[in-house]
Write an enzyme that holds these catalytic residues in place. Structure first.
Site, PDB file in Angstrom:
ATOM      1  N   GLU A 185       0.851  -1.198   0.000  1.00  0.00           N
ATOM      2  CA  GLU A 185       0.000   0.000   0.000  1.00  0.00           C
ATOM      3  C   GLU A 185       0.886   1.247   0.000  1.00  0.00           C
ATOM      4  O   GLU A 185       2.071   1.159   0.281  1.00  0.00           O
ATOM      5  CB  GLU A 185      -0.876   0.009   1.262  1.00  0.00           C
ATOM      6  CG  GLU A 185      -1.861  -1.131   1.331  1.00  0.00           C
ATOM      7  CD  GLU A 185      -2.814  -1.131   0.161  1.00  0.00           C
ATOM      8  OE1 GLU A 185      -3.527  -0.154  -0.052  1.00  0.00           O
ATOM      9  OE2 GLU A 185      -2.829  -2.139  -0.575  1.00  0.00           O
ATOM     10  N   LYS A 200     -10.240  -6.224   4.548  1.00  0.00           N
ATOM     11  CA  LYS A 200     -10.664  -7.324   3.671  1.00  0.00           C
ATOM     12  C   LYS A 200     -11.528  -8.330   4.435  1.00  0.00           C
ATOM     13  O   LYS A 200     -12.541  -8.798   3.910  1.00  0.00           O
ATOM     14  CB  LYS A 200      -9.438  -8.001   3.056  1.00  0.00           C
ATOM     15  CG  LYS A 200      -8.717  -7.085   2.050  1.00  0.00           C
ATOM     16  CD  LYS A 200      -7.360  -7.637   1.676  1.00  0.00           C
ATOM     17  CE  LYS A 200      -6.657  -6.782   0.623  1.00  0.00           C
ATOM     18  NZ  LYS A 200      -5.245  -7.122   0.456  1.00  0.00           N
TER      19      LYS A 200
HETATM   20  N1  HSE Z   1      -1.093  -4.133  -0.238  1.00  0.00           N
HETATM   21  C1  HSE Z   1      -2.010  -5.162  -0.585  1.00  0.00           C
HETATM   22  C2  HSE Z   1      -1.375  -6.515  -0.306  1.00  0.00           C
HETATM   23  C3  HSE Z   1      -2.421  -5.026  -2.017  1.00  0.00           C
HETATM   24  O1  HSE Z   1      -0.155  -6.544  -0.098  1.00  0.00           O
HETATM   25  O2  HSE Z   1      -2.060  -7.511  -0.286  1.00  0.00           O
HETATM   26  C4  HSE Z   1      -3.577  -5.879  -2.427  1.00  0.00           C
HETATM   27  O3  HSE Z   1      -4.746  -5.517  -1.753  1.00  0.00           O
END
Ligand code: HSE
Length: 404
Positions: A185, A200
């Site tokens: 991110e 999530k």
């Molecule tokens: N930063 C997130 C990960 C990207 O590493 O899973 C995907 O949502």
């Protein structure tokens, strides 16, 4: 021809353009119409880039153009993505997104607006990168009550833990590599502190329960306290340390959390390494089912967004998403969850193991040839009970939960 606009030309946005160009013919065939990118919205300039002629800086151009039927929102963050998405839906445009933060926070409202207007708000890419998980939950596992979803939902942290375990490299180097590969991110804190996985699992819990699971209510612990010493113990036990996001329904109530766990080789998520994600779901009639694939990165994520664009193009006047209500889901408290705990303590196995057993009950001692400390796995009891026992000694260095 279906005209679309892409909002955000970062990693995922440029991936969406690339996927649409690379697989143009098959995508159009599957959509049953030609999909054309009319606008790309971004504040920045991209001189010499193939999208230069489509680049715009004003959102009003998109929302006021009746030709635009589908908008891809890959800006990330809550604002202005929330306002833009709402206005697009209200203007009769379907929206496809990878923005987990927005879906987790405002999914119920945006799904409802889409449903009222026979549009779609689709977010396959928001969980598990390229893995189809939202679509199966929405349309394949509908005969079941989902009673558990447990997954490795963050590619960056899985990559870091895998590299620390298999390559012996340190946390910082592994994080840098993950950033360079486009997994992380914008702020790596969202990955390594578990916030990304938390959003999530909130989305998956909302879908499974039909109510709004607020991510602020989900106990979340990242991997920043995991050290090379912890990994030594894990290897000694034949276990792996994985950042798990889990949501379970017990006695009619949901419980969710994100934390590092020690899992054994029989666990379905044990062999999920590098940037891969996997999601294990349990249905009350189906039993177990598992989804595995690339969990982050430009093209896998873009592939999931474009699959949503195809679905939206095929259903321009029909809402296909199950929605969840904005009624708040009351999650049960972490302190009641029962499990075993791996505890590292200061001291000497020979002289101090008995003292630890007096506090923690029957223990299985583990050593990793580390001076001045040893470890043990406790019997099963609640988090509240562990906390109460751990408070009786100042020898505890670190605790990691044990699964399986
Ligand atoms: N930063 C997130 C990960 C990207 O590493 O899973 C995907 O949502």
């Amino acid at each position: 021809m279906v005209q679309i606009a892409v909002m955000g030309y970062g990693t995922v946005g440029s991936g969406v353009v690339e996927v649409l160009n690379t697989n143009q013919a098959s995508i159009n065939r599957r959509a049953g119409d030609e999909i054309n990118i009319k606008y790309v919205l971004d504040l920045r300039e991209f001189p010499g880039d193939p999208v230069e002629s489509k680049l715009i800086h004003d959102f009003e151009t998109i929302v006021n153009d009746p030709e635009i039927r589908i908008v891809v929102e890959v800006m990330g963050g809550v604002e202005p993505a929330y306002t833009f998405t709402k206005r697009c839906l209200e203007a009769g445009k379907s929206v496809c997104t990878s923005n987990k933060e927005l879906v987790a926070r405002h999914g119920a409202e945006l799904l409802e607006i889409a449903r009222e207007r026979e549009l779609n708000y689709l977010f396959e890419a928001s969980v598990g990168g390229g893995i189809p998980i939202i679509r199966p939950l929405n349309s394949s596992l509908t005969a079941d009550e989902i009673i558990e979803i447990t997954g490795i939902l963050n590619g960056t942290t899985n990559y870091i833990l895998s590299q620390m375990t298999h390559e012996g490299i340190d946390f910082e180097t592994a994080l840098k590599e993950a950033q360079e590969k486009g997994y992380a991110e914008r702020s790596p804190e969202a990955d390594v502190e578990g916030y990304d996985a938390c959003r999530k699992i909130a989305i998956l819990t909302s879908l499974a329960s039909g109510c709004q699971a607020d991510y602020e209510d989900i106990y979340t612990e990242g991997i920043t306290k995991i050290t090379a010493e912890d990994i030594k113990y894990a290897r000694k036990m034949g276990r792996a340390i994985k950042l798990l996001a889990t949501s379970k329904k017990e006695n009619g109530r949901f419980f969710a959390m994100v934390a590092p766990f020690l899992i054994n080789e029989m666990h379905p998520l044990y062999s999920v390494n590098d940037v891969f994600n996997a999601i294990f779901a349990k249905g009350n009639v189906l039993g177990d089912v598992m989804f595995y694939g690339s969990g982050a990165g430009k093209l896998p994520t873009a592939s999931a967004v474009v699959a949503d664009v195809v679905d939206a193009a095929k259903h321009l006047h029909r809402n296909i998403m199950t929605f969840w209500s904005s009624r708040k889901l009351e999650l049960t408290d972490l302190s009641d969850a029962k499990r075993r705990f791996f505890v590292r303590v200061k001291g000497n196995k020979k002289t101090d193991a008995i003292k630890m057993a007096e506090i923690f009950g029957p223990i299985e001692v583990v050593t990793a040839e580390l001076a001045g400390e040893f470890g043990f796995i406790t019997g099963e009891y609640t988090e509240a009970e562990y906390k109460e026992r751990a408070a009786r000694t100042d020898a505890v260095i670190h605790m990691i939960r044990v699964e399986g």
